[in-house]
Design a protein around this motif. Structure first.
Motif, short mmCIF file in Angstrom:
data_model
loop_
_atom_site.label_atom_id
_atom_site.label_comp_id
_atom_site.label_asym_id
_atom_site.label_seq_id
_atom_site.Cartn_x
_atom_site.Cartn_y
_atom_site.Cartn_z
N ARG A 130 -17.82 -3.13 0.85
CA ARG A 130 -16.76 -4.21 0.56
C ARG A 130 -15.66 -3.76 -0.27
O ARG A 130 -16.01 -2.89 -1.18
CB ARG A 130 -17.52 -5.38 0.14
CG ARG A 130 -18.57 -6.04 0.73
CD ARG A 130 -19.50 -7.19 0.25
NE ARG A 130 -18.57 -8.29 -0.04
CZ ARG A 130 -18.93 -9.33 -0.74
NH1 ARG A 130 -20.20 -9.37 -1.19
NH2 ARG A 130 -18.17 -10.20 -1.26
N THR A 175 -20.99 -1.14 -2.14
CA THR A 175 -21.90 -1.31 -1.10
C THR A 175 -23.63 -1.53 -1.78
O THR A 175 -23.73 -0.95 -2.56
CB THR A 175 -22.12 0.00 -0.29
OG1 THR A 175 -20.97 0.53 0.12
CG2 THR A 175 -23.20 -0.23 0.75
N MET A 226 -15.63 -7.26 -6.48
CA MET A 226 -15.46 -7.25 -5.26
C MET A 226 -14.38 -8.09 -5.09
O MET A 226 -14.41 -9.46 -5.09
CB MET A 226 -16.91 -7.89 -4.59
CG MET A 226 -17.78 -6.77 -4.58
SD MET A 226 -19.34 -7.37 -3.77
CE MET A 226 -19.93 -8.79 -4.59
N ASP A 239 -12.80 -9.27 -1.98
CA ASP A 239 -12.89 -10.04 -0.95
C ASP A 239 -13.44 -11.32 -1.23
O ASP A 239 -13.34 -12.32 -0.64
CB ASP A 239 -13.65 -9.60 0.21
CG ASP A 239 -14.89 -9.06 -0.11
OD1 ASP A 239 -15.53 -8.94 -0.93
OD2 ASP A 239 -15.68 -8.95 1.14
N SER A 240 -14.26 -11.26 -2.44
CA SER A 240 -14.85 -12.68 -2.86
C SER A 240 -14.41 -13.04 -4.46
O SER A 240 -14.93 -13.91 -4.89
CB SER A 240 -16.22 -12.60 -2.73
OG SER A 240 -17.02 -11.29 -3.59
N THR A 269 -14.38 0.85 -2.76
CA THR A 269 -15.77 -0.06 -1.88
C THR A 269 -16.65 -0.07 -2.86
O THR A 269 -17.18 0.74 -3.57
CB THR A 269 -16.10 0.76 -0.60
OG1 THR A 269 -16.62 1.87 -0.88
CG2 THR A 269 -14.61 0.89 0.39
#
Length: 133
Positions: A90, A74, A109, A111-112, A72
């Motif tokens: 994330r 942050t 990241m 997710d993006s 992750t």
């Protein structure tokens, strides 16, 4: 006699170019400009300029020193963090290469598909990061 000397010198040069095998699992403190990693046999923690990260699995380089791990990322912010404040974590990918005491590490990241950065780290060196103000 001269040929033997030349062959011996070439053999010594060739030996000097040999690389050490990467570790089975990356551990220890790795630091550089704007990022640092503390790796344990089963995970890792990252500190960046105004952010932190967590690697949730061992960092296992292949025989060429290449690795990929998940975790992750942050983002932080300036000022104090309230006791009830939860910063969003994330999903992130930690990919890189280890060569002796040097590591190149890229954080994305997932997710993006945004790249947080690519960092040059050295084993045993402390991180030099800037805190959010």
């Amino acid at each position: 006699m001269r040929t033997a000397w030349v062959l011996g010198a070439l053999a010594m040069l060739a030996c000097g170019e040999s690389r050490t095998s990467p570790p089975a699992v990356v551990t220890g403190e790795w630091g550089g400009d704007h990022a640092g990693l503390i790796a344990t046999p089963d995970s890792g923690t990252m500190e960046y300029d105004c952010a932190v990260g967590r690697i949730t699995e061992p960092i296992r380089p292949d025989r060429d020193g290449v690795f990929a791990a998940v975790g992750t990322h942050t983002h932080g912010h300036g000022g104090p963090i309230r006791m009830d404040e939860v910063l969003p974590k994330r999903p992130a990918s930690y990919q890189g290469h280890v060569d002796g005491d040097k590591m190149t590490l890229t954080v994305v990241m997932t997710d993006s598909a945004v790249t947080v950065g690519t960092f040059e780290l050295v084993r045993g060196r402390s991180a030099r990061v800037f805190k959010c103000l």
